[in-house]
Scaffold this motif. Structure first.
Motif, PDB file in Angstrom:
ATOM      1  N   TYR A 164       0.827  -1.195   0.000  1.00 51.12           N
ATOM      2  CA  TYR A 164       0.000   0.000   0.000  1.00 51.12           C
ATOM      3  C   TYR A 164       0.867   1.254   0.000  1.00 51.12           C
ATOM      4  O   TYR A 164       0.603   2.194  -0.748  1.00 51.12           O
ATOM      5  N   GLN A 165       1.889   1.272   0.810  1.00 46.39           N
ATOM      6  CA  GLN A 165       2.767   2.432   0.873  1.00 46.39           C
ATOM      7  C   GLN A 165       3.466   2.649  -0.467  1.00 46.39           C
ATOM      8  O   GLN A 165       3.602   3.768  -0.919  1.00 46.39           O
ATOM      9  N   THR A 194       3.338   6.165  -5.794  1.00 43.13           N
ATOM     10  CA  THR A 194       3.314   6.251  -7.255  1.00 43.13           C
ATOM     11  C   THR A 194       2.160   7.086  -7.783  1.00 43.13           C
ATOM     12  O   THR A 194       2.103   7.369  -8.972  1.00 43.13           O
ATOM     13  N   LEU A 195       1.238   7.496  -6.904  1.00 36.96           N
ATOM     14  CA  LEU A 195       0.071   8.262  -7.326  1.00 36.96           C
ATOM     15  C   LEU A 195       0.190   9.716  -6.924  1.00 36.96           C
ATOM     16  O   LEU A 195       0.874  10.040  -5.954  1.00 36.96           O
ATOM     17  N   ILE A 248      -5.249   8.334  -2.660  1.00 29.62           N
ATOM     18  CA  ILE A 248      -5.641   7.171  -1.853  1.00 29.62           C
ATOM     19  C   ILE A 248      -5.487   7.470  -0.373  1.00 29.62           C
ATOM     20  O   ILE A 248      -4.796   6.788   0.350  1.00 29.62           O
ATOM     21  N   GLY A 249      -6.165   8.486   0.060  1.00 32.76           N
ATOM     22  CA  GLY A 249      -6.198   8.772   1.479  1.00 32.76           C
ATOM     23  C   GLY A 249      -5.087   9.678   1.976  1.00 32.76           C
ATOM     24  O   GLY A 249      -4.958   9.872   3.168  1.00 32.76           O
ATOM     25  N   GLN A 250      -4.294  10.230   1.082  1.00 25.59           N
ATOM     26  CA  GLN A 250      -3.275  11.184   1.510  1.00 25.59           C
ATOM     27  C   GLN A 250      -3.841  12.575   1.352  1.00 25.59           C
ATOM     28  O   GLN A 250      -4.628  12.841   0.449  1.00 25.59           O
TER      29      GLN A 250
END
Length: 79
Positions: free
Chosen positions: A62-63, A68-69, A74-76
């Motif tokens: 996940y990390q 990469t996004l 994704i929740g950041q």
């Protein structure tokens, strides 16, 4: 999807034999995709549903995905 369209076409024509044949193709495809047949969720593997990814064995994956996004995807926190 072609088999599903074939089911519809056979039903519209009233062709019972063609409908049965198309339904057999749909069934075979669904079984190959795992949508029918033996349930995969009873394989004894732990269920991490309703867990944050960071609290599971998938935390490193996940990390890596998060890095990469673009930020905020994704929740950041978005900038």
């Amino acid at each position: 999807m072609a088999a599903r369209r074939a089911v519809g076409a056979a039903r519209r024509k009233g062709d019972v034999a063609a409908e049965a044949a198309a339904r057999a193709v749909v069934d075979r495809a669904k079984r190959q995709l795992g949508e029918r047949g033996l349930p995969w969720w009873t394989d004894g593997a732990p269920d991490y549903n309703r867990h944050l990814a960071r609290n599971t064995p998938y935390a490193a994956w996940y990390q890596g995905l998060a890095s990469t996004l673009p930020t905020g995807e994704i929740g950041q926190p978005a900038s």
